[in-house]
Design an enzyme around this catalytic site. Structure first.
Site, PDB file in Angstrom:
ATOM      1  N   MET A 278       6.470  -0.040   0.033  1.00  0.00           N
ATOM      2  CA  MET A 278       7.359  -1.068  -0.511  1.00  0.00           C
ATOM      3  C   MET A 278       6.648  -1.801  -1.659  1.00  0.00           C
ATOM      4  SD  MET A 278       9.695  -2.449   2.597  1.00  0.00           S
ATOM      5  CE  MET A 278       8.563  -3.635   3.269  1.00  0.00           C
TER       6      MET A 278
ATOM      7  N   HIS B  13      -2.922   1.138   0.769  1.00  0.00           N
ATOM      8  CA  HIS B  13      -2.032   2.136   0.160  1.00  0.00           C
ATOM      9  C   HIS B  13      -2.843   3.185  -0.611  1.00  0.00           C
ATOM     10  CE1 HIS B  13       0.737  -1.484   0.273  1.00  0.00           C
ATOM     11  NE2 HIS B  13       1.442  -0.584   0.922  1.00  0.00           N
TER      12      HIS B  13
HETATM   13  O1  PAF Z   1       5.562   0.615   5.603  1.00  0.00           O
HETATM   14  C1  PAF Z   1       6.351   0.412   4.650  1.00  0.00           C
HETATM   15  O2  PAF Z   1       5.956   0.050   3.541  1.00  0.00           O
HETATM   16  C2  PAF Z   1       7.835   0.623   4.858  1.00  0.00           C
HETATM   17  O3  PAF Z   1       8.231   0.237   6.139  1.00  0.00           O
HETATM   18  C3  PAF Z   1       8.312   2.059   4.541  1.00  0.00           C
HETATM   19  C4  PAF Z   1       7.678   3.086   5.465  1.00  0.00           C
HETATM   20  C5  PAF Z   1       7.964   2.401   3.095  1.00  0.00           C
HETATM   21  C6  PAF Z   1       9.824   2.162   4.719  1.00  0.00           C
HETATM   22  O4  PAF Z   1      10.498   1.256   3.906  1.00  0.00           O
END
Ligand code: PAF
Length: 283
Positions: free
Chosen positions: A30, A37
């Site tokens: 997100m 990330h």
């Molecule tokens: O973990 C996240 O950032 C969100 O829940 C995801 C998996 C991208 C789904 O919107």
């Protein structure tokens, strides 16, 4: 790195990557990217020649009183980080592209989605499962990577992928932590300086409880001690501190198989979650 916002353009770009061979990995996010990330992107590169990252702040996984409007959005700096990390394609659709007018379908999950965060965030995991199923269909990756920080989410996605026979290998990546142990999260920026210091109590209490359980301390007692430490640090409310089966997330009262110790609690306006593996020696 290509930045793509429309589904037709996404399909063409992924088809081109696929023709080059070596497989396609998807890292759904997100945005508001951090080192957690980037660890997913680095791991993705070990599994496929081409890495696609999606950034979509998914409205259907936020409850009415949650932080959808406030959720950090930083497309320019996220894009730079992804480009530097070797991501080839950034898929970032608008809400109207993901959920066009008339959209009416939800992936509704029982079982693993029901307890823990599912109990305090009704509808959250249906929103997650729906958008992840859509992302899988849009990108059609060979592998998809998710952080273990959102352990219940990972279990939900694994279950959904198996249940719907989706041809994607789901890979969990260990939680990235700051030097003091706090799990990295896009929501940590909501913490005040004072709360950021108090937040250390969460990984510390979980670590101590996990060690105590492995040493044979009664599970209810270890969980109650952890709750007490969180309350003393200012967490309120404490949604749960629970030992669960590592796959089904059913609560456990004895340590007989690979387990996960999970907690969620609020510090001021920030809801923090964390979890640790608790694996008995003989399993
Ligand atoms: O973990 C996240 O950032 C969100 O829940 C995801 C998996 C991208 C789904 O919107």
């Amino acid at each position: 790195m290509q930045l793509i916002r429309e589904i037709d353009a996404l399909r063409d770009a992924v088809a081109t990557l696929r023709q080059e061979g070596g497989g396609v990995a998807l890292v759904p996010t997100m945005g508001a990217l951090h080192a957690g990330h980037m660890a997913l992107v680095a791991e993705a590169k070990r599994h496929a020649a081409h890495v696609v990252v999606s950034i979509f702040v998914n409205p259907t996984q936020f409850g009415p009183n949650e932080d959808l409007a406030a959720y950090p959005r930083r497309e320019a700096s996220d894009s730079r980080m992804l480009e530097e990390a070797g991501c080839e394609l950034l898929w970032t659709p608008a809400v109207e592209v993901m959920y066009p007018e008339g959209y009416a379908t939800t992936v509704s999950m029982a079982g693993v989605s029901e307890g823990l965060c599912g109990a305090s965030r009704p509808g959250h995991f249906d929103g997650v499962a729906t958008v992840v199923a859509k992302l899988f269909n849009q990108v059609r990756p060979d592998v998809a990577l998710f952080g273990e920080k959102d352990y219940q989410q990972l279990a939900v996605i694994r279950r959904m992928t198996r249940d719907l026979d989706l041809p994607v290998e789901v890979i969990g990546v260990p939680t990235q932590r700051d030097a003091d142990g706090l799990a990295l999260s896009s929501r940590n920026i909501y913490l005040s300086d004072e709360e950021r210091v108090a937040a250390r109590a969460l990984p510390r209490a979980l670590g101590e409880a996990a060690r105590a359980i492995l040493e044979g301390v009664d599970i209810d007692e270890a969980l109650a001690t952890a709750r007490g430490k969180l309350a003393a640090a200012g967490f309120d409310p404490i949604d749960y501190v629970q030992l669960c089966d590592a796959e089904t997330l059913q609560p456990l009262s004895s340590l007989s198989r690979p387990s996960r110790l999970l907690a969620a609690a609020r510090l001021g306006r920030t809801r923090l979650i964390d979890n640790l593996p608790v694996v008995p020696a003989h399993s």
